[in-house]
Write a protein that holds these residues in place. Structure first.
Motif, mmCIF file in Angstrom:
data_model
loop_
_atom_site.group_PDB
_atom_site.id
_atom_site.type_symbol
_atom_site.label_atom_id
_atom_site.label_comp_id
_atom_site.label_asym_id
_atom_site.label_seq_id
_atom_site.Cartn_x
_atom_site.Cartn_y
_atom_site.Cartn_z
ATOM 1 N N VAL A 167 47.944 12.755 31.044
ATOM 2 C CA VAL A 167 47.908 12.571 32.205
ATOM 3 C C VAL A 167 48.977 11.545 32.708
ATOM 4 N N ARG A 168 49.756 10.705 31.836
ATOM 5 C CA ARG A 168 50.954 10.023 32.094
ATOM 6 C C ARG A 168 52.023 10.688 32.238
ATOM 7 N N MET A 169 52.203 12.325 31.692
ATOM 8 C CA MET A 169 53.241 13.091 31.862
ATOM 9 C C MET A 169 53.009 13.882 33.372
ATOM 10 N N VAL A 170 51.871 13.992 33.936
ATOM 11 C CA VAL A 170 51.610 14.485 34.827
ATOM 12 C C VAL A 170 52.342 13.557 36.104
ATOM 13 N N ALA A 171 52.017 12.313 36.050
ATOM 14 C CA ALA A 171 52.816 11.350 36.993
ATOM 15 C C ALA A 171 54.231 11.343 36.757
ATOM 16 N N TYR A 172 54.928 11.508 35.323
ATOM 17 C CA TYR A 172 56.294 11.392 35.164
ATOM 18 C C TYR A 172 56.745 12.614 35.576
ATOM 19 N N VAL A 173 56.352 13.945 35.690
ATOM 20 C CA VAL A 173 56.935 14.924 36.134
ATOM 21 C C VAL A 173 56.897 15.029 37.645
ATOM 22 N N GLN A 174 55.751 14.626 38.411
ATOM 23 C CA GLN A 174 55.789 14.678 39.856
ATOM 24 C C GLN A 174 56.993 13.707 40.264
ATOM 25 N N SER A 175 57.021 12.481 39.691
ATOM 26 C CA SER A 175 57.931 11.714 40.160
ATOM 27 C C SER A 175 59.599 12.324 39.938
ATOM 28 N N ARG A 189 59.312 24.609 31.311
ATOM 29 C CA ARG A 189 59.521 24.400 32.709
ATOM 30 C C ARG A 189 59.425 22.818 32.933
ATOM 31 N N LEU A 190 58.212 22.231 32.451
ATOM 32 C CA LEU A 190 58.266 20.807 32.647
ATOM 33 C C LEU A 190 59.241 19.947 31.723
ATOM 34 N N TRP A 191 59.608 20.688 30.492
ATOM 35 C CA TRP A 191 60.936 19.864 29.778
ATOM 36 C C TRP A 191 61.972 19.914 30.660
ATOM 37 N N ILE A 236 47.969 14.162 44.730
ATOM 38 C CA ILE A 236 47.203 14.722 43.641
ATOM 39 C C ILE A 236 48.384 15.445 42.813
ATOM 40 N N GLY A 237 48.223 14.988 41.460
ATOM 41 C CA GLY A 237 49.117 15.504 40.501
ATOM 42 C C GLY A 237 48.889 16.382 39.649
ATOM 43 N N GLY A 238 47.553 16.129 39.255
ATOM 44 C CA GLY A 238 47.179 17.212 38.229
ATOM 45 C C GLY A 238 45.549 17.409 38.168
ATOM 46 N N PHE A 239 45.133 18.677 37.615
ATOM 47 C CA PHE A 239 43.532 18.956 37.381
ATOM 48 C C PHE A 239 43.489 19.182 35.758
ATOM 49 N N ILE A 240 42.562 18.478 35.510
ATOM 50 C CA ILE A 240 42.109 18.727 33.861
ATOM 51 C C ILE A 240 40.919 19.302 33.722
ATOM 52 N N ALA A 241 40.735 20.300 32.849
ATOM 53 C CA ALA A 241 39.460 20.932 32.545
ATOM 54 C C ALA A 241 39.307 21.473 31.018
ATOM 55 N N GLU A 242 38.044 21.049 30.386
ATOM 56 C CA GLU A 242 37.960 22.068 29.433
ATOM 57 C C GLU A 242 37.347 23.395 29.583
ATOM 58 N N PRO A 243 37.979 24.286 28.976
ATOM 59 C CA PRO A 243 37.752 25.741 29.303
ATOM 60 C C PRO A 243 36.359 25.854 29.198
ATOM 61 N N ILE A 244 35.513 25.387 28.170
ATOM 62 C CA ILE A 244 33.921 25.180 28.187
ATOM 63 C C ILE A 244 33.859 23.715 27.948
ATOM 64 N N ILE A 260 49.775 21.507 41.975
ATOM 65 C CA ILE A 260 49.286 20.650 40.961
ATOM 66 C C ILE A 260 49.230 21.069 39.578
ATOM 67 N N LEU A 261 49.664 20.215 38.540
ATOM 68 C CA LEU A 261 49.561 20.556 37.213
ATOM 69 C C LEU A 261 48.436 20.769 36.644
ATOM 70 N N PHE A 262 48.223 22.006 35.925
ATOM 71 C CA PHE A 262 46.829 22.315 35.236
ATOM 72 C C PHE A 262 46.778 21.885 33.913
ATOM 73 N N ILE A 263 46.090 20.886 33.348
ATOM 74 C CA ILE A 263 45.817 20.389 32.141
ATOM 75 C C ILE A 263 44.620 21.097 31.418
ATOM 76 N N ALA A 264 44.842 21.887 30.505
ATOM 77 C CA ALA A 264 43.613 22.546 29.720
ATOM 78 C C ALA A 264 43.383 21.719 28.282
#
Length: 468
Positions: A133-141, A312-314, A226-234, A260-264
């Motif tokens: 979650v912190r990386m999302v803000a970092y990348v978007q910045s 890509r994020l790196w 909105i920088g990221g969306f987080i979801a458990e596949p199930i 929007i970055l997708f966090i699985a």
């Protein structure tokens, strides 16, 4: 005060009292704990556990979704001991590394989908999500969007228990008035639970509505926030919620359109639980920007989590060489934990445990599906080796029993008395056994669980509850 003899050679009663008098367990309920204490486990082998009195139980919960290769593995214990003797600790801050963490990072990159070739090790799933979650803000910045920090999650989700990760999750019962949670910049959508969709609505229309809800939220809040969306596949402990066909891929496509970055969150689903190393791509056709994992990474033998992210994020973060990514933990890349991770992957590959999870998982799902004929069971659902039974008072309306009835705990208690451990969660009984489980062991689970459900059903009817 316990005597020296009790401390050094405790009886089962001594162990129970030590724990009851001195331990604060995760998710402690003070009333029941002070009254009944805890079940003290002293031994594990394969899928089986033994308590301090020597009674044996089949652990259909898999520890906590995590004992994927089973307990009591001598070669795993030896790998841990060998690494502890050779190098018990070496920090990985800034420009330090160690042999096992370097090799495990490369191994994970080899198993992960697409260009998810970068790994940050954490202490577990909560800290992996927290870091993501912190990386999302970092990348978007870094991309020039310093206000694009909002995170979208779902109701009934569980993403960990740090301040930030528990604020992102929103599972019923986790939010208690004595704690405070981060509210600003965190948004929640409806859970993708087809069983609880509006009466008369098709699953396809239900899926359409969920995707539209996401689009509406973005329009209301603004894609620039909105920088990221987080979801458990199930959604695991939120109810073993298997989403409608195509839901995850369509939500990912929305993310793609809006930057929007997708966090699985694959803390549960990765490392074989659904028969794949990672479920996002192989099971659901989604290529995340970030995957969070833990649990099955070491099969619970030692703590370890990982945040896996794309090249890509790196490249975005490293574009300015003067930047610092100021996040991490003393035990990030712990050499003993990483040695366990390497051995765990080796065992899973050598024994074909992913294939076994897929094969026996299908048998498990079919075997338990028959329980939907029982008057108390509204639905049996899951995928692979994660499954639950949902208890209802009325099968037609899906109305649950009042919370105070506590029927799922009564079912788990009845099963425990017969040598089976299942996990009660609200109106569910949840199972996620080791990937080594056999069809014969599935039969044992099914037979005992059915007996427990029938026993509790009879008790409820005698108490005046109407079921069916």
């Amino acid at each position: 005060m316990l005597t020296a003899a009790a401390l050094n050679s405790p009886s089962p009663a001594d162990l129970w009292e030590m724990d009851r008098s001195h331990s604060l367990h995760p998710w402690t309920n003070f009333g029941s704990f002070q009254d009944k204490g805890a079940l003290v486990i002293t031994k594990g082998e394969g899928c089986w556990l033994w308590d301090a009195d020597g009674k044996r139980y089949f652990d259909s919960v898999g520890g906590l979704w995590c004992t994927n290769i089973g307990l009591g593995r001598r070669e795993m214990a030896q790998a841990i001991a060998d690494q502890a003797e050779r190098l018990a600790f070496s920090n990985t801050f800034v420009d330090m590394a160690n042999d096992p963490s370097a090799r495990l990072a490369a191994r994970i990159a080899d198993l992960a989908p697409g260009d998810l070739n970068r790994v940050m090790f954490t202490t577990g799933g909560s800290t992996a999500v927290d870091t993501a979650v912190r990386m999302v803000a970092y990348v978007q910045s870094c991309l020039g969007f310093p206000d694009k920090t909002g995170i979208v999650a779902r109701d009934h989700s569980y993403h960990g228990s740090t301040y930030l990760s528990q604020s992102v999750g929103k599972r019923p019962g986790d939010r208690v008035p004595e704690f405070r949670y981060k509210e600003d910049g965190i948004y929640h959508l409806s859970p993708p639970n087809p069983y609880r969709r509006p009466q008369g609505m098709t699953e396809e229309a239900f899926c359409d509505g969920l995707v539209q809800e996401f689009e509406d939220l973005i329009a209301r809040v603004g894609a620039d926030r909105i920088g990221g969306f987080i979801a458990e596949p199930i959604q695991a402990s939120g109810g073993v919620i298997v989403p409608p066909e195509g839901y995850l891929k369509r939500m990912w496509e929305v993310c793609q359109r809006h930057g929007i970055l997708f966090i699985a969150d694959e803390v549960v689903t990765a490392f074989g639980r659904l028969g794949h190393w990672f479920a996002s791509w192989d099971a659901f056709g989604v290529m995340p920007d970030i995957i969070c994992t833990a649990k099955g990474l070491t099969s619970g033998y030692v703590p370890l989590g990982a945040m896996i992210f794309s090249d890509r994020l790196w490249d975005i973060m490293a574009r300015d060489p003067s930047r610092w990514f100021t996040a991490g933990f003393t035990y990030s890349g712990h050499p003993v934990s990483c040695a366990a991770g390497l051995k765990n992957i080796e065992i899973m590959e050598r024994e074909g445990l992913l294939a076994n999870a897929a094969r026996v998982g299908a048998y498990f799902q079919n075997r338990l599906k028959a329980m939907e004929d029982l008057p108390l069971v509204g639905q049996v659902r899951g995928q692979g080796l994660m499954i639950c039974t949902e208890n209802v008072a009325n099968k037609a309306t899906k109305e649950p029993l009042p919370d105070g009835v506590n029927e799922s705990k009564r079912i788990s208690d009845a099963a425990e008395a017969m040598g089976l451990i299942v996990r009660p969660l609200a109106h569910l009984n949840v199972m996620s056994p080791p990937l080594t489980i056999t069809e014969a062991e599935v039969d044992f689970v099914a037979e005992v669980l059915e007996k427990a459900i029938r026993k509790v059903t009879d008790e409820l009817v005698r108490e005046g509850h109407r079921l069916g």
